[in-house]
Design a protein around this motif. Structure first.
Motif, PDB file in Angstrom:
ATOM      1  N   ASN A 188      72.706  52.895  92.154  1.00  0.00           N
ATOM      2  CA  ASN A 188      71.343  53.222  92.557  1.00  0.00           C
ATOM      3  C   ASN A 188      70.411  53.424  91.369  1.00  0.00           C
ATOM      4  N   HIS A 189      70.710  52.784  90.261  1.00  0.00           N
ATOM      5  CA  HIS A 189      69.813  52.822  89.115  1.00  0.00           C
ATOM      6  C   HIS A 189      69.846  51.474  88.403  1.00  0.00           C
ATOM      7  N   GLN A 219      65.047  52.759  92.342  1.00  0.00           N
ATOM      8  CA  GLN A 219      65.802  51.801  91.531  1.00  0.00           C
ATOM      9  C   GLN A 219      65.143  50.431  91.406  1.00  0.00           C
ATOM     10  N   ASN A 229      65.646  51.141  97.854  1.00  0.00           N
ATOM     11  CA  ASN A 229      64.817  51.752  96.820  1.00  0.00           C
ATOM     12  C   ASN A 229      64.619  53.252  97.035  1.00  0.00           C
ATOM     13  N   GLY A 243      65.528  54.963  88.476  1.00  0.00           N
ATOM     14  CA  GLY A 243      66.291  55.146  89.708  1.00  0.00           C
ATOM     15  C   GLY A 243      67.025  56.477  89.740  1.00  0.00           C
TER      16      GLY A 243
END
Length: 144
Positions: A92-93, A63, A59, A107
């Motif tokens: 990462n999103h 995200q 995280n 994210g």
């Protein structure tokens, strides 16, 4: 409605309270009413029966959508989101389409992945410019 995950678990992306890798399926803690699931690079999210989204794992860029950047090895609710129909995750999103077609993403956003006309990262859902939509893709995978 239960979910099982296996494999690499350095950031808790298996959702079973720890960071120990598993070569066999393990139950995701407390998740009993999942309707859809999506996988990111080191994070995982699920839509549950009431339309909320729960995420777990890495995280650093927000995200998981819970307002912070601490990783978690158990599912945590995405803050302020209650009507998800479609879910798609990038490296990462995370993105979701809500009832009515509005798209929300959160994210990593340094290359504009979130579609909100800015750069940086966001730990809470952001509305995507140009909503409503009926389908979304991230990293080559369509959210179903």
């Amino acid at each position: 409605g239960t979910v099982q995950c296996w494999g690499y678990n350095v950031s808790g992306q298996l959702g079973n309270y720890d960071n120990i890798y598993s070569t066999t399926p393990v139950a995701v803690a407390g998740l009993t009413v999942a309707t859809k699931i999506a996988l990111g690079n080191l994070h995982t999210c699920a839509i549950v029966a009431d339309g909320t989204v729960q995420c777990w794992g890495y995280n650093d860029y927000g995200q998981l959508g819970n307002g912070g950047t601490a990783e978690t090895a158990i599912p945590a609710a995405v803050t302020g989101f209650t009507s998800a129909m479609v879910l798609a995750l990038g490296g990462n999103h995370s993105c979701t389409i809500a009832t009515g077609g509005s798209v929300h993403c959160w994210g990593y956003n340094y290359n504009g992945q979130l579609g909100n006309g800015t750069a940086g990262f966001y730990t809470l859902p952001q509305i995507v410019v140009g909503s409503p939509l009926v389908s979304i893709f991230t990293n080559g995978f369509e959210g179903q």
